[in-house]
Scaffold this motif. Sequence first.
Motif, mmCIF file in Angstrom:
data_model
loop_
_atom_site.group_PDB
_atom_site.id
_atom_site.type_symbol
_atom_site.label_atom_id
_atom_site.label_comp_id
_atom_site.label_asym_id
_atom_site.label_seq_id
_atom_site.Cartn_x
_atom_site.Cartn_y
_atom_site.Cartn_z
ATOM 1 N N LEU A 254 2.837 28.262 56.693
ATOM 2 C CA LEU A 254 3.537 27.677 56.103
ATOM 3 C C LEU A 254 4.700 28.177 55.566
ATOM 4 C CD1 LEU A 254 0.430 26.114 53.820
ATOM 5 C CD2 LEU A 254 1.627 25.016 55.525
ATOM 6 N N ALA A 255 4.749 29.289 55.248
ATOM 7 C CA ALA A 255 5.776 30.235 54.868
ATOM 8 C C ALA A 255 6.873 30.181 55.940
ATOM 9 C CB ALA A 255 5.443 31.526 54.546
ATOM 10 N N SER A 256 6.310 30.500 57.074
ATOM 11 C CA SER A 256 7.155 30.573 58.418
ATOM 12 C C SER A 256 8.019 29.280 58.448
ATOM 13 C CB SER A 256 6.561 30.968 59.713
ATOM 14 O OG SER A 256 5.639 32.210 59.384
ATOM 15 N N GLY A 257 7.312 28.009 58.570
ATOM 16 C CA GLY A 257 7.838 26.940 58.971
ATOM 17 C C GLY A 257 8.838 26.388 57.721
ATOM 18 N N MET A 258 8.267 26.776 56.564
ATOM 19 C CA MET A 258 9.048 26.469 55.468
ATOM 20 C C MET A 258 10.481 27.249 55.405
ATOM 21 S SD MET A 258 7.769 27.102 51.793
ATOM 22 C CE MET A 258 6.003 26.529 51.714
ATOM 23 N N LEU A 259 10.591 28.547 55.875
ATOM 24 C CA LEU A 259 11.763 29.288 55.871
ATOM 25 C C LEU A 259 12.488 28.548 56.877
ATOM 26 C CD1 LEU A 259 13.276 32.022 55.073
ATOM 27 C CD2 LEU A 259 12.141 32.909 56.988
ATOM 28 N N TRP A 260 11.876 28.255 57.925
ATOM 29 C CA TRP A 260 12.963 27.657 59.054
ATOM 30 C C TRP A 260 13.529 26.194 58.743
ATOM 31 C CZ3 TRP A 260 13.163 32.228 61.133
ATOM 32 C CH2 TRP A 260 13.792 32.183 62.646
ATOM 33 N N GLY A 261 12.736 25.410 57.842
ATOM 34 C CA GLY A 261 13.353 24.410 57.443
ATOM 35 C C GLY A 261 14.331 24.548 56.267
ATOM 36 N N VAL B 109 19.604 24.394 52.648
ATOM 37 C CA VAL B 109 20.201 25.355 51.899
ATOM 38 C C VAL B 109 21.708 25.203 52.403
ATOM 39 C CG1 VAL B 109 21.024 27.311 51.029
ATOM 40 C CG2 VAL B 109 18.652 26.746 50.899
ATOM 41 N N PHE B 110 22.050 25.470 53.626
ATOM 42 C CA PHE B 110 23.253 25.283 54.034
ATOM 43 C C PHE B 110 23.983 23.946 53.807
ATOM 44 C CE2 PHE B 110 22.846 29.579 55.513
ATOM 45 C CZ PHE B 110 24.308 30.117 55.771
ATOM 46 N N LYS B 111 23.111 22.861 54.315
ATOM 47 C CA LYS B 111 23.618 21.531 53.966
ATOM 48 C C LYS B 111 24.004 21.290 52.504
ATOM 49 C CE LYS B 111 23.539 16.895 54.912
ATOM 50 N NZ LYS B 111 24.464 16.118 55.980
ATOM 51 N N ALA B 112 23.089 21.686 51.731
ATOM 52 C CA ALA B 112 23.180 21.410 50.324
ATOM 53 C C ALA B 112 24.283 21.906 49.626
ATOM 54 C CB ALA B 112 22.073 21.623 49.606
ATOM 55 N N ARG B 113 24.626 23.224 50.154
ATOM 56 C CA ARG B 113 25.542 24.294 49.572
ATOM 57 C C ARG B 113 27.024 23.782 49.996
ATOM 58 N NH1 ARG B 113 25.560 25.997 45.051
ATOM 59 N NH2 ARG B 113 23.334 26.380 44.322
ATOM 60 N N TRP B 114 26.993 23.820 51.404
ATOM 61 C CA TRP B 114 28.243 23.824 51.961
ATOM 62 C C TRP B 114 28.447 22.731 53.085
ATOM 63 C CZ3 TRP B 114 25.539 28.526 52.022
ATOM 64 C CH2 TRP B 114 26.011 29.360 51.010
ATOM 65 N N ARG C 31 21.085 17.559 46.089
ATOM 66 C CA ARG C 31 20.829 19.018 46.390
ATOM 67 C C ARG C 31 19.384 19.405 46.520
ATOM 68 N NH1 ARG C 31 25.842 22.735 44.608
ATOM 69 N NH2 ARG C 31 27.463 21.717 46.146
ATOM 70 N N LYS C 32 18.908 19.130 45.340
ATOM 71 C CA LYS C 32 17.451 19.467 44.953
ATOM 72 C C LYS C 32 16.612 18.645 45.644
ATOM 73 C CE LYS C 32 14.256 19.102 41.115
ATOM 74 N NZ LYS C 32 14.355 18.831 39.752
ATOM 75 N N VAL C 33 16.911 17.524 45.969
ATOM 76 C CA VAL C 33 16.004 16.582 46.668
ATOM 77 C C VAL C 33 16.169 16.964 48.168
ATOM 78 C CG1 VAL C 33 15.578 14.213 47.619
ATOM 79 C CG2 VAL C 33 16.283 14.698 45.206
ATOM 80 N N ILE C 34 17.233 17.321 48.660
ATOM 81 C CA ILE C 34 17.202 17.744 50.021
ATOM 82 C C ILE C 34 16.659 19.065 50.290
ATOM 83 C CG2 ILE C 34 18.908 18.930 51.700
ATOM 84 C CD1 ILE C 34 21.141 16.765 50.870
ATOM 85 N N ILE C 35 16.773 20.088 49.439
ATOM 86 C CA ILE C 35 16.229 21.348 49.372
ATOM 87 C C ILE C 35 14.496 21.024 49.474
ATOM 88 C CG2 ILE C 35 15.737 23.605 48.601
ATOM 89 C CD1 ILE C 35 18.982 23.756 48.248
ATOM 90 N N ARG C 36 14.365 20.336 48.658
ATOM 91 C CA ARG C 36 12.558 20.157 48.492
ATOM 92 C C ARG C 36 12.034 19.602 49.651
ATOM 93 N NH1 ARG C 36 11.999 16.595 43.525
ATOM 94 N NH2 ARG C 36 12.211 14.995 44.961
ATOM 95 N N THR C 37 12.865 18.559 49.644
ATOM 96 C CA THR C 37 12.224 17.738 51.054
ATOM 97 C C THR C 37 12.174 18.474 52.559
ATOM 98 O OG1 THR C 37 13.266 15.906 50.150
ATOM 99 C CG2 THR C 37 12.373 15.557 52.304
ATOM 100 N N MET C 38 12.906 19.308 52.580
ATOM 101 C CA MET C 38 13.069 20.240 53.859
ATOM 102 C C MET C 38 12.106 21.265 53.578
ATOM 103 S SD MET C 38 14.658 19.096 56.457
ATOM 104 C CE MET C 38 14.393 20.541 57.243
ATOM 105 N N ILE C 39 11.777 21.771 52.573
ATOM 106 C CA ILE C 39 10.674 22.648 52.252
ATOM 107 C C ILE C 39 9.411 21.931 52.675
ATOM 108 C CG2 ILE C 39 9.253 23.918 50.505
ATOM 109 C CD1 ILE C 39 11.828 24.655 49.486
ATOM 110 N N LEU C 40 9.346 20.951 52.404
ATOM 111 C CA LEU C 40 7.860 20.147 52.721
ATOM 112 C C LEU C 40 7.921 19.797 54.228
ATOM 113 C CD1 LEU C 40 5.424 18.350 51.842
ATOM 114 C CD2 LEU C 40 7.043 16.363 51.647
ATOM 115 N N SER C 41 9.094 19.550 54.654
ATOM 116 C CA SER C 41 9.075 19.123 56.238
ATOM 117 C C SER C 41 8.718 20.394 56.928
ATOM 118 C CB SER C 41 10.448 18.589 56.354
ATOM 119 O OG SER C 41 10.566 18.198 57.634
#
Lengths: 401, 376
Positions: B144-151, B156-161, B255-265
């Motif tokens: 879960l952690a590995s997949g989460m990190l990869w998502g 983060v890059f999308k939300a920030r920059w 931003r929060k939604v993007i990051i939260r959703t990609m963590i789930l994904s």
Amino acid sequence: MKKIVALVLALVLCLTAAASLADGIAKEDIKLGIITLHDEQSTYDKNFIDSAKKAAANLGLAEEQVIIVSGIPESDECRQKALDLVDEGCNIVFADSFGHEDFMIEAAKEFPEVTFAHATGTKAHTENLANFHNAFASIYEGRYLAGVAAGLKLNEIKAAGNLKGEVPMIGYVGAFTYAEVISGYTSFYLGAKSVCPDVIMKVQFTGSWYDEIGEKAAAEALINAGADLISQHADSMGAPTACESAGIPNISYNGSTVDACPNTFIVASKIDWAPYFEYLVNQTIAGEEIATDWTGTIETGSVVLTDVNEAAAAEGTVAKIEEVKAELLAGTRKVFDTATEGFITVDGKPVTSKLADVDTDAAFTPDTEAVADGYFHESEFRSAPYFDLTIDGIELLNSAF
Amino acid sequence: MSSRQRNEVREPLVHLTKRASTSPARAWAIRAIAIFLGLLVCGIVAFLLIEKLQQNPGKIGDFYYTFIRGSFSTNRKLWKFLKNTAILLCISLALTPAFRMRFWNIGGEGQTLTGVLGSIAVAFYLGGKVPEWLLLILMLFAALASGMLWGLIPAVFKARWGTNETLFTLMMNYVATFLVSYFLVIWVPSGSSSLGKLKYGKLPQIYNEHLLIVLIILALTIGLYIYLNYTKHGYEISVVGESVRTAQYVGINERKVIIRTMILSGALCGLAGYLIAAGADQTVTTNSAGGQGFTGILVAWLGKFNPLIMILTAALIQLLNQGAGQISQDFSVNNALPNVIVGIVLFFIIGAEFFISYEIHFRGHGRREAERRTVK
């Protein structure tokens, strides 16, 4: 009383087991399942597929008695497919790729009455399963003979004053840095060295068994680094086509590439697996035991060379190959000859002893002395190669794989 | 422009208009016709290319039956079909929240592969040193952690920059593949890069080796359906997907939604990786995800990002895949041809969706429409 009953039962069981082993299977009931990693696009797998068809023809098996399944990855999918083949009535199931082995062993445990055979594997002699077998061939002898053809070609280039560098150089494209590949390129180099003493070799690894672009790039890099001739131990047409474009002679593997490379293909060594498939079927029909490790040789017809392409080869290649082949058959010449001074050295010193890793364990601990009687005993303690010395004259350009 | 030219607008031979709405009956009729046509074209292509069929045209029925045989002819095949469908569905489910948010996560392949790698890393280093139940839990967390990190990284890059997530997630697939190669070199001292099957870290069996995986994914499907349709998070995902501006207006932090959703994904892809590693393979290769990260996109898209419909689309794709393998085996053709056949069927299915949304008009239609309007 109970003990006697148990004894009698055990005896009956033993006898029926022995009887069932001795009872063969009728030829028309034989069904052979073949699992390959890729399909005919890979020269390696094509060789197995062609060999299976050839064996079926030689044995007179009907078309539906041989099932070939290609494109099976080195994962649980392999076990599933092996079991599927048993469901379809196969009494012999064979897989062709190194990474299939553990999954075939699992399948063998599930169906003790079915024969499971595996090419290039290393674990049959330590698994102790009556129905799981490894097979390979003394392909190092074939590569040595192909190396002789390479050495003669280099001599010809040298005599014409066309060497790229000071000394003749072979470029070699290898897949991975383990014994099967190391044994292969070393025997090829030694064959060349036996007729062209000052030859050197550089090896470039790709980290994949089938990577057409990577193999082509590796061959091109070697040509740019000054290789006068290229050979490869990887399964795509990448290296041969790079040679044809650059006009550099090529010694191939697994089959002739003369159609695609008419100007540069010299000869190829390959394992003909048909004798092994025939052996598996015949032993099953006769109800005889199958060897845990079976090593095909020049004699069994398992180690073969394709026709020499006269357009690219040096003069006298065919005759020289025949001469050396006769010596190998007679046992008067050994491929990994450690007795002849200066032929095989490591760091300038002769090789008098080498512990080889024959029994596979997690740490790959060397366990068996392989040097005796003046040569390295390759493929004698198990069928798969275990020669993994890096000898003088061979330089590895990248060893990250 | 002269007045004469103005009066004679050249009408194209064919033009498309978006349908206002399509009745479900009509939509299903279009789909049925498409599948029928797809299978018909497949049969023709197969007949042209498969020698065995040309020699014996009567076998064309066998050709279609082979699709069924590939998945249902034995109990073992049926279970394999269910398990493979479940894993493919898991990856498709993982991609769905991101797609609903219009975040184009093309990185399912890499996120799944890192999940496999994470699980196997734990099994490799801790196997036999900790109890099996604990090992399986640690493997799950690692996956879960590995997949989460990869998502998370592309998110983060999308939300920030505001980076392009399509390219970013795609590139991460390659990084994951090379990461697996890297660890295989380290873990396999012999140099063969073939790790072999590990002895520890195998999921327990309920009834058979596949049922547990199927049940886990079934529960996940229902859970995700509820999450997307009946929770605040699901609603926020939909709003961000509809329009970022609307989301900002109603006070959703996109931003929060993007990051939260990609963590789930990413985590769900990691779960798929865990099921591949602990449920079946117990090893890792660069091919462990086997392209399912990309096939999952198709499954999610065809299922209109509805987890319940995706059960059907995943099953359809798996049916076609196993049928393709069976065709290759039964008709002695290499793997490429059956894949072409699967491609043809999918092409027709995707085409059907197009014709459900759009209408074709031929020349003359526009004039008739105009006449109708002037009469009014």
